[in-house]
Design an enzyme around this catalytic site. Sequence first.
Site, PDB file in Angstrom:
ATOM      1  N   HIS A  16       0.826  -1.213   0.000  1.00  0.00           N
ATOM      2  CA  HIS A  16       0.000   0.000   0.000  1.00  0.00           C
ATOM      3  C   HIS A  16       0.860   1.264   0.000  1.00  0.00           C
ATOM      4  CE1 HIS A  16      -2.737   2.893   2.330  1.00  0.00           C
ATOM      5  NE2 HIS A  16      -3.315   2.716   1.153  1.00  0.00           N
ATOM      6  N   HIS A  58      -0.939  10.829  -2.737  1.00  0.00           N
ATOM      7  CA  HIS A  58      -2.295  10.450  -2.371  1.00  0.00           C
ATOM      8  C   HIS A  58      -3.246  11.633  -2.292  1.00  0.00           C
ATOM      9  CE1 HIS A  58      -5.613   9.512   0.423  1.00  0.00           C
ATOM     10  NE2 HIS A  58      -5.561   8.292  -0.110  1.00  0.00           N
TER      11      HIS A  58
END
Length: 264
Positions: A16, A58
């Site tokens: 991740h 992100h």
Amino acid sequence: MGNNHTATPPPLIIAHRGASHAAPENTLPAFELAWREGADGIEGDFHLTADGQVVCIHDADTARVAGEKLIVCEQSLTSLRRLDVGAWRGAAYRGTTIPTLAEVLAIVPANKVIEIEIKCGEEIIPPLLADINRAAIRPQQIIFISFDARVIAALKVQVPQYRALYLSKFQSDTKGNCVPSLTTLQQTLSTCNADGVGSCPHIPRAIADALLAQNYCWTTWTIDDSNIARRLQQWGVYSITTNTPAALRQALNPTLSAAVTADN
């Protein structure tokens, strides 16, 4: 593409934002650490800059990882590159910069995969596909993921040979009903022609079973708890996204984990 839900092979381990338990998320050091930890793939988040470059970050702004707030879509790549997005994780990562998609693709080994999460709209697709077309990477190594069904639909029209998964959370409403319902989810998948679903860990078993029975690909994010991972492995999940790829691989497949350690 879907799994046989009567079998429980070890799922792919996807790092991740890279091995983000130790390295600064969405950076080349984090992705490189993921490969050293034996991850089967990496997951990264991508935005479009003001000058049409695809960058790996992100949030829509840089405040959390750089300590200075710049809106990604309003900045040039050069402007974003002056920021240090590694120092917050320690002196060892000081000077780390936001990578481009091209740079990330360049370090994906030939036998590994990358999940490309699109964090903005359809405007990113042309430059994103141009970067992919220039890279030495095969369609089988790429999985597109997005919470935006319109993005998934556009990708499946333009590059149907690539896998594209619709991301979905699962929650309960005031009456205890699952939101989205299986019917709603199926309608969304059909409308955008998705190859499957990337889900949070709280997906109901009945929905997971239904997805696999319909030959959809089903993946989950983000799981560091080995007990949850083992349960979803038994359900037939295709891949598990985790911040701790080495630890989760050891928990789910210790024999393979030992072989990876020996090779490194």
